[in-house]
Write a protein that holds these residues in place. Structure first.
Motif, PDB file in Angstrom:
ATOM      1  N   TYR A 167       0.851  -1.195   0.000  1.00 25.23           N
ATOM      2  CA  TYR A 167       0.000   0.000   0.000  1.00 25.23           C
ATOM      3  C   TYR A 167       0.883   1.241   0.000  1.00 25.23           C
ATOM      4  O   TYR A 167       1.606   1.504   0.959  1.00 25.23           O
ATOM      5  CB  TYR A 167      -0.928  -0.012   1.209  1.00 25.23           C
ATOM      6  CG  TYR A 167      -1.998  -1.080   1.124  1.00 25.23           C
ATOM      7  CD1 TYR A 167      -3.118  -0.887   0.324  1.00 25.23           C
ATOM      8  CD2 TYR A 167      -1.883  -2.270   1.834  1.00 25.23           C
ATOM      9  CE1 TYR A 167      -4.108  -1.862   0.235  1.00 25.23           C
ATOM     10  CE2 TYR A 167      -2.870  -3.251   1.751  1.00 25.23           C
ATOM     11  CZ  TYR A 167      -3.968  -3.046   0.943  1.00 25.23           C
ATOM     12  OH  TYR A 167      -4.940  -4.011   0.845  1.00 25.23           O
ATOM     13  N   ILE A 173      -9.928  -0.211   0.995  1.00 25.86           N
ATOM     14  CA  ILE A 173     -10.198  -1.329   1.904  1.00 25.86           C
ATOM     15  C   ILE A 173     -10.994  -0.898   3.134  1.00 25.86           C
ATOM     16  O   ILE A 173     -11.399  -1.745   3.935  1.00 25.86           O
ATOM     17  CB  ILE A 173      -8.894  -2.040   2.335  1.00 25.86           C
ATOM     18  CG1 ILE A 173      -8.021  -1.122   3.195  1.00 25.86           C
ATOM     19  CG2 ILE A 173      -8.122  -2.525   1.121  1.00 25.86           C
ATOM     20  CD1 ILE A 173      -6.789  -1.826   3.779  1.00 25.86           C
ATOM     21  N   ARG A 222     -10.119  -1.932   8.176  1.00 24.75           N
ATOM     22  CA  ARG A 222      -8.988  -2.708   7.671  1.00 24.75           C
ATOM     23  C   ARG A 222      -7.729  -1.849   7.596  1.00 24.75           C
ATOM     24  O   ARG A 222      -6.631  -2.323   7.876  1.00 24.75           O
ATOM     25  CB  ARG A 222      -9.316  -3.301   6.309  1.00 24.75           C
ATOM     26  CG  ARG A 222     -10.356  -4.413   6.346  1.00 24.75           C
ATOM     27  CD  ARG A 222     -10.580  -4.996   4.966  1.00 24.75           C
ATOM     28  NE  ARG A 222      -9.338  -5.571   4.437  1.00 24.75           N
ATOM     29  CZ  ARG A 222      -9.165  -5.888   3.143  1.00 24.75           C
ATOM     30  NH1 ARG A 222     -10.132  -5.662   2.261  1.00 24.75           N
ATOM     31  NH2 ARG A 222      -8.020  -6.403   2.740  1.00 24.75           N
ATOM     32  N   THR A 223      -7.888  -0.575   7.231  1.00 23.50           N
ATOM     33  CA  THR A 223      -6.725   0.327   7.189  1.00 23.50           C
ATOM     34  C   THR A 223      -6.075   0.404   8.556  1.00 23.50           C
ATOM     35  O   THR A 223      -4.845   0.324   8.682  1.00 23.50           O
ATOM     36  CB  THR A 223      -7.153   1.725   6.715  1.00 23.50           C
ATOM     37  OG1 THR A 223      -7.518   1.659   5.334  1.00 23.50           O
ATOM     38  CG2 THR A 223      -6.026   2.736   6.890  1.00 23.50           C
ATOM     39  N   VAL A 283      -4.127  -2.797   9.226  1.00 26.21           N
ATOM     40  CA  VAL A 283      -2.902  -2.900   8.427  1.00 26.21           C
ATOM     41  C   VAL A 283      -1.791  -2.051   9.032  1.00 26.21           C
ATOM     42  O   VAL A 283      -0.652  -2.501   9.188  1.00 26.21           O
ATOM     43  CB  VAL A 283      -3.175  -2.484   6.965  1.00 26.21           C
ATOM     44  CG1 VAL A 283      -1.876  -2.240   6.215  1.00 26.21           C
ATOM     45  CG2 VAL A 283      -3.999  -3.540   6.248  1.00 26.21           C
ATOM     46  N   VAL A 326       1.290  -6.916   2.218  1.00 17.11           N
ATOM     47  CA  VAL A 326       0.173  -7.206   3.118  1.00 17.11           C
ATOM     48  C   VAL A 326      -0.702  -8.284   2.487  1.00 17.11           C
ATOM     49  O   VAL A 326      -1.087  -8.181   1.316  1.00 17.11           O
ATOM     50  CB  VAL A 326      -0.656  -5.933   3.382  1.00 17.11           C
ATOM     51  CG1 VAL A 326      -1.824  -6.233   4.315  1.00 17.11           C
ATOM     52  CG2 VAL A 326       0.234  -4.835   3.969  1.00 17.11           C
ATOM     53  N   ASP A 353      -4.816  -9.004   5.993  1.00 15.98           N
ATOM     54  CA  ASP A 353      -4.350  -7.685   6.464  1.00 15.98           C
ATOM     55  C   ASP A 353      -3.154  -7.771   7.403  1.00 15.98           C
ATOM     56  O   ASP A 353      -2.859  -6.814   8.129  1.00 15.98           O
ATOM     57  CB  ASP A 353      -5.494  -6.899   7.137  1.00 15.98           C
ATOM     58  CG  ASP A 353      -6.610  -6.566   6.160  1.00 15.98           C
ATOM     59  OD1 ASP A 353      -6.327  -6.505   4.949  1.00 15.98           O
ATOM     60  OD2 ASP A 353      -7.758  -6.388   6.601  1.00 15.98           O
TER      61      ASP A 353
END
Length: 340
Positions: free
Chosen positions: A115, A124, A128-129, A132, A216, A220
């Motif tokens: 990313y 996403i 989820r961010t 991650v 990733v 995740d």
């Protein structure tokens, strides 16, 4: 994939070398493509139609001393692969410069997503961010918990005087690429030297730790840490400073440089610092210095890339815009020190 030789990689020679060193590894004709996104060493995706590998070699032309050492990259991933730190499995190292014009190494291809922008993270979603980015911090804690001597890296660097040598080294790298006036960069270098902090116990440090230098997975979680060209033994907070810098520097329009700042769900820098502190048990109260140093280091790296661009020695798109963004990193470094 492109069956023709990409710049800097002779597939016929590579196939012959792999057949000689790893008989049976390759089953068909090789094809390859240059992986875009890297700003320094060249990375290629190679396949025989069934299996996939990655080849890493130094950039073409002007190479800064010690900054593109394939032997070090291969050594550190070989040492870390048996640990819980996620790295690709090394396949082989070739130190014969006749093969590709420079040393190179081959490693397994790991499926995953790098990313690079806030826009990619936005796809996403916030939850989820957040996962991650926190996984990025947790993986760094895992790296910094590895006993260097226990994995054969006890002599991988000289931790004593690490920060002083780093400042001196990056000052020399700047001089090697200095082709124009850069207001404020000498002041930033001098102020960092004046405020040098005392380092905690040394660890293996990555040296360029950021979200687009990891892959990733679909769960995740971090599947592989890439781009170990700057790794050594030293002050672990230099890696944390890089995470903070990459998470807070302003997005610069049309600039080919990673910035995840502003993605919905992205944890703030205070939370990232606290997460690392709790996971590692280290004192992070002096992180502003390390963040300012990260700005300085990146300014020097970008200036080196700009210099290679002026000599016509870069491959890929976007390098024409690198030079214009260097002053912003100098200013941010000075501001970070002033605010601290």
């Amino acid at each position: 994939m492109n069956a023709a030789n990409p710049p800097g990689l002779d597939l016929t020679r590579l196939r012959a070398h792999l057949d000689r060193e790893r008989p049976g590894l390759v089953g068909g004709e090789l094809s390859a493509e240059l992986i875009e996104g890297g700003r320094s060493n060249l990375t290629y995706a190679v396949t025989d139609g069934t299996s996939r590998w990655v080849v890493r070699r130094p950039p073409l032309g002007h190479v800064l001393a010690t900054a593109h050492d394939m032997r070090r990259e291969h050594r550190v991933i070989s040492a870390l692969h048996p640990t819980s730190v996620p790295v690709p499995e090394p396949v082989l190292l070739c130190e014969d410069e006749e093969m590709a014009g420079a040393p190179f190494y081959v490693m397994e291809h790991v499926e995953g997503t790098p990313y690079r922008t806030a826009e990619q993270l936005a796809v996403i979603g916030p939850e989820r961010t957040r996962g991650v980015v926190l996984s990025l911090v947790d993986t760094l804690v895992a790296l910094h918990s590895v006993d260097p001597a226990g994995v054969g890296l006890g002599d991988f660097g000289r931790p004593e005087g690490f920060l002083e040598r780093q400042l001196r080294r990056w000052g020399k790298q700047l001089e090697a690429s200095r082709s124009r006036e850069l207001p404020g960069i000498d002041e930033l270098h001098a102020r960092l030297a004046k405020a040098l902090p005392a380092s905690p116990a040394p660890t293996v440090v990555h040296g360029d730790y950021r979200l687009d230098n990891v892959l990733v997975g679909t769960d995740d979680r971090i599947k592989a840490i890439l781009d170990w060209e700057m790794s050594t033994l030293g002050d672990p907070l230099t890696d944390l400073g890089l995470i903070v810098m990459y998470s807070e520097h302003p997005t610069l329009e049309d600039a080919p440089i990673s910035s995840t700042q502003g993605a919905p769900g992205h944890p703030g820098t205070d939370e990232l610092i606290q997460r690392y502190a709790e996971g590692s048990g280290r004192d992070v109260s002096g992180i502003a210095w390390y963040t300012a140093f990260a700005y300085f280091k990146l300014a020097v790296i970008l200036e080196g890339i700009h210099y290679r661009f002026t000599l016509g020695q870069t491959l890929g798109a976007g390098f024409d815009r690198i030079g214009a963004i260097v002053p912003a990193f100098i200013d941010n470094g000075l501001t970070t020190l002033q605010e601290s």
